[in-house]
Design an enzyme around this catalytic site. Sequence first.
Site, PDB file in Angstrom:
ATOM      1  N   HIS A  55       0.834  -1.212   0.000  1.00  0.00           N
ATOM      2  CA  HIS A  55       0.000   0.000   0.000  1.00  0.00           C
ATOM      3  C   HIS A  55       0.872   1.268   0.000  1.00  0.00           C
ATOM      4  O   HIS A  55       0.529   2.272   0.632  1.00  0.00           O
ATOM      5  CB  HIS A  55      -0.955   0.020   1.194  1.00  0.00           C
ATOM      6  CG  HIS A  55      -1.902  -1.136   1.224  1.00  0.00           C
ATOM      7  ND1 HIS A  55      -3.102  -1.131   0.535  1.00  0.00           N
ATOM      8  CD2 HIS A  55      -1.832  -2.339   1.844  1.00  0.00           C
ATOM      9  CE1 HIS A  55      -3.727  -2.285   0.739  1.00  0.00           C
ATOM     10  NE2 HIS A  55      -2.980  -3.039   1.528  1.00  0.00           N
ATOM     11  N   ASN A 128     -10.001  -3.421   1.885  1.00  0.00           N
ATOM     12  CA  ASN A 128      -9.697  -3.303   0.461  1.00  0.00           C
ATOM     13  C   ASN A 128     -10.977  -3.023  -0.317  1.00  0.00           C
ATOM     14  O   ASN A 128     -12.065  -2.967   0.261  1.00  0.00           O
ATOM     15  CB  ASN A 128      -9.052  -4.597  -0.060  1.00  0.00           C
ATOM     16  CG  ASN A 128      -7.608  -4.764   0.381  1.00  0.00           C
ATOM     17  OD1 ASN A 128      -6.866  -3.795   0.472  1.00  0.00           O
ATOM     18  ND2 ASN A 128      -7.216  -5.996   0.652  1.00  0.00           N
TER      19      ASN A 128
END
Length: 482
Positions: A55, A128
Site C-alpha cells: 500500500h 480493500n
Amino acid sequence: MSEETVLTGASGAPVADNQNSRSAGPRGPLLLDDFHLLEKLAHFNRENIPERRVHAKGSAAYGTFTVTRDITQYSCAKLFSDVGKQTQVLLRFSTVGGERGSADTERDPRGFAIKFYTEEGNWDIVGNNTPVFFIRDPLKFPDFIHTQKRHPHSNLKSAQMMWDFWSHSPEATHQVTVLFSDRGIPDGYRFMHGFGSHTFSLISADGERHWVKWHFKSLQGIRNLAPAEAVRLAGTDPDYAQRDLFAAIERGEYPKWRACVQIMSEAQAQAHHENPFDVTKTWSQKEYPLVEVGVLELSRNPLNYFAEVEQAAFAPSNVVPGVGLSPDKMLQGRVFAYADAHRYRIGTNHQQLPVNAPRSPVHTYQRDGAMALGSNGGSAPNYEPNSYSNTPKQAPRYAEPALPLSGAAARWNQREDTDYYSHAGALFRLMSDAQKALLINNIAGAMAGVSSEVVQRQLQHFYKADPAYGEGVAAALGVMLG
C-alpha cells in the site's frame, strides 16, 4: 539423488511447517508462541526503508461518518449511540503492490482504510475494495507479497512468480477471479466499493457478541477502466486516481459511501456450513442481508501530503469499546504486523503524530522512544500498579465477553477445507458473457511468458471453479487443458 535442503528460520533451526500458523483448534485464534510466524512477519516489515512495504502509493481525504440507523442493540460503541451522530474520519486509498511512484491504474486490489476519530479513541478498519483476499493464513503473507514485488535477480515484475504462487495456492482462486474481472482496475477511487474483508465483531452493552462483515457501497456508482485505457493513463497520467479524488473534493463534489454490515450471531457461526472467519470466502447476502449503519462522506483534502497521508498509520489493532476482532487468522496476523510496521517505518511514538493522534484524552504509562512529543508524561509515575490516586487505572467494565476456545495447539492444515472453488465458480456464473470474456482475456494476457507447468496447474483451478472458466482461459492461451 542429492539430499533435500531443509528450510530453516533465521537462527538456523529447521522449520517443520511453513504453510500453517499455530492456532487453538482448526478455527481458533493464533498463538503468540508461534515464533516462526512472528519472525516472518517482523522481518518482512523491515525489508524496506522507509516506504510502506505494501500500500505504498496512496491518496487520502478527511470527512465524516454519519449514523443513519440505530444499531445500539448490537454495539455499545459511542459513535453509534444516536442516529444523526457524526464522527470525523480519515480515509486512505492505495494500490497494494506498487511502489510510491507506480501508476494508479495498475491491475491491483485497492486499499480502503478508514480511521474513525471517536470520543473513545481511534478505530481503524483496514480493508480493500474486494470482499476477499488471496490467502487465509498470515504465515504466507510475506511469500505472497514477494511475488507481487520485483524479482530478486532481474528487479522486474514477474508473471512467473505470481502465477507460480497462485497455482500452488488454490484458495486464491476466488480473489484472482475478482482481480482479473472488470472490477480489477477501478476508475479512480470514488467509483469503487470498500470492504472490511475480514470478519469483525460488534459487542452490545449486555456483553453479547455478533460477528459482522463491513461493506462500504459507493454512492457514485461503479466505474471501471478498460485494460487499454488503464495502460494509456499509466503512461500519460500515472497519478490519475490521486488527481481525480483531489480535484473532485476541491470542486465540492464530495464522494460518499453507504456503510453496511452483515450480522451473524455466535450461534449461527457455530452452525455455519463454512468457516465464517475464512477471508477467502464471502457470506451469502441472502442468508445475511446488508444492514445500513451510516454514510461516509469525504469533504476535505489534506493540507500536507507527507504529514497527513504518508505518515498516516492504520492498524486493525486500533479498536474501541463496542467493536472488536475475530478468530480470522489473517486478521490476527495483521493485528501484529500493521502496528509493528508503523513502529519501524514511522517510529515508536507514531500514535503521537497529529494525523494519528486520538481526538480523545490519552492516559498511558508508555514513555521515551524516538520522537516522544509533548511532556513525555512529565513527573508522573511511569509504572503501574502504583500508590497514587490520580493516575490511570484499568477499567474492567470495558472487558470484552469471553470467547470460547477449543482444540489442541498445533499447526492445523489450512487446506483440509478443500472447497477452494465454489465461491469463484459462483462469481464466474454471475458474470455476463462480456464480463466473462474480459476476465478470460485479462488472465490470458497476464499469463504471457509463464511456464507451461504453472499454466496447466493454474488452469485446473479455473476448471474446478467452472469448466467453462478453465476451458475459456485455455483457449485464449492456445493450449490444451491437461
